[in-house]
Design a protein around this motif. Structure first.
Motif, PDB file in Angstrom:
ATOM      1  N   LYS A   1       0.801  -1.221   0.000  1.00 52.25           N
ATOM      2  CA  LYS A   1       0.000   0.000   0.000  1.00 52.25           C
ATOM      3  C   LYS A   1       0.840   1.281   0.000  1.00 52.25           C
ATOM      4  O   LYS A   1       0.365   2.327  -0.452  1.00 52.25           O
ATOM      5  N   ASN A   2       2.046   1.198   0.526  1.00 48.22           N
ATOM      6  CA  ASN A   2       2.911   2.392   0.600  1.00 48.22           C
ATOM      7  C   ASN A   2       4.323   2.050   0.127  1.00 48.22           C
ATOM      8  O   ASN A   2       5.302   2.202   0.872  1.00 48.22           O
ATOM      9  N   PRO A   3       4.471   1.611  -1.117  1.00 52.47           N
ATOM     10  CA  PRO A   3       5.779   1.160  -1.578  1.00 52.47           C
ATOM     11  C   PRO A   3       6.754   2.304  -1.831  1.00 52.47           C
ATOM     12  O   PRO A   3       6.373   3.394  -2.262  1.00 52.47           O
ATOM     13  N   VAL A   4       8.018   2.019  -1.551  1.00 49.26           N
ATOM     14  CA  VAL A   4       9.114   2.916  -1.910  1.00 49.26           C
ATOM     15  C   VAL A   4       9.904   2.227  -3.025  1.00 49.26           C
ATOM     16  O   VAL A   4      10.415   1.121  -2.839  1.00 49.26           O
ATOM     17  N   ILE A   5       9.944   2.856  -4.186  1.00 49.78           N
ATOM     18  CA  ILE A   5      10.550   2.262  -5.379  1.00 49.78           C
ATOM     19  C   ILE A   5      11.855   2.984  -5.703  1.00 49.78           C
ATOM     20  O   ILE A   5      11.918   4.214  -5.678  1.00 49.78           O
ATOM     21  N   LYS A   6      12.861   2.190  -6.021  1.00 54.11           N
ATOM     22  CA  LYS A   6      14.133   2.747  -6.487  1.00 54.11           C
ATOM     23  C   LYS A   6      14.531   2.077  -7.790  1.00 54.11           C
ATOM     24  O   LYS A   6      14.475   0.853  -7.901  1.00 54.11           O
ATOM     25  N   VAL A   7      14.947   2.882  -8.772  1.00 53.54           N
ATOM     26  CA  VAL A   7      15.447   2.381 -10.043  1.00 53.54           C
ATOM     27  C   VAL A   7      16.850   2.955 -10.219  1.00 53.54           C
ATOM     28  O   VAL A   7      17.044   4.169 -10.123  1.00 53.54           O
TER      29      VAL A   7
END
Length: 229
Positions: free
Chosen positions: A222-228
């Motif tokens: 529900k509260n993802p932290v995404i890094k690319v």
């Protein structure tokens, strides 16, 4: 109530598929609507999604809303496909629309209201913002670095690309109830590709094309932290 005297469903139309956009469907209803939308014999055409199912008795190819392709409605369907994690179909919608628009504009230099489903030609009002706006959104969503795209159920809490679009991070808030959902991040094409993490763990990722990163998440995130990177 919604059938004629022969028992035919009178709502085999864009209106009929809108419950999937509203999220007001059961799993079986969702799957049935998806099958109608994806079928080349029913709603999908070489020009895009028809306003009316091609199997309906009231489908005609020279009407206004009776069997033409309107890109504005397809934008809502495209966003919903991201809500459902249907990234392949989302891309098919966008790619078909962009090719249809390109073909007509290169021929006439007009941005008509809609496309004729048989000829692919534009029709009615010739300078229609409701046609060109979705085209700009799709172009950015797949081909413009530093673009993040989400479905209707996802709010972007924060988003940051570095200067040359080779690193990206964001924090999202997901309000939907689907089993999965997806986001699209457009990075600068990089020879050695990209790594993606969600909450520090390696993510389920599809590289659509050069720099186009499609990330599919579990509906429980529900509260993802995404890094690319």
């Amino acid at each position: 109530k919604y059938r004629n005297s022969q028992g035919e469903n009178l709502n085999k139309t864009m209106d009929g598929i809108y419950p999937i956009i509203a999220g007001a469907v059961t799993e079986s209803q969702r799957d049935r609507i998806l099958s109608h939308l994806k079928s080349d014999d029913e709603m999908f055409s070489p020009v895009g999604i028809s306003a009316v199912d091609k199997t309906a008795s009231y489908y005609i190819t020279n009407g206004y809303w009776n069997g033409n392709v309107w890109l504005s409605h397809q934008w809502f369907v495209w966003k919903t496909m991201l809500d459902l994690g249907e990234t392949d179909f989302a891309f098919r919608i966008a790619e078909t629309a962009l090719k249809s628009w390109k073909r007509e504009v290169e021929y006439s230099y007009y941005t008509f209201e809609m496309f004729n489903i048989t000829s692919g030609r534009g029709g009615w009002f010739h300078n229609f913002g409701g046609l060109s706006t979705p085209v700009n959104i799709w172009t950015n969503a797949y081909y413009k670095p530093k673009t993040l795209s989400t479905g209707l159920d996802t709010m972007v809490m924060s988003s940051n690309f570095n200067t040359d679009a080779t690193e990206f991070n964001c924090e999202l808030k997901y309000y939907g109830n689907n089993e999965k959902y997806s986001v699209i991040v457009v990075m600068t094409d990089k020879k050695d590709g990209y790594n993606v993490t969600v909450d520090g763990d390696k993510a389920d990722v599809k590289i659509r094309d050069k720099g186009i990163v499609e990330i599919t998440l579990s509906g429980s995130q529900k509260n993802p932290v995404i890094k690319v990177f």
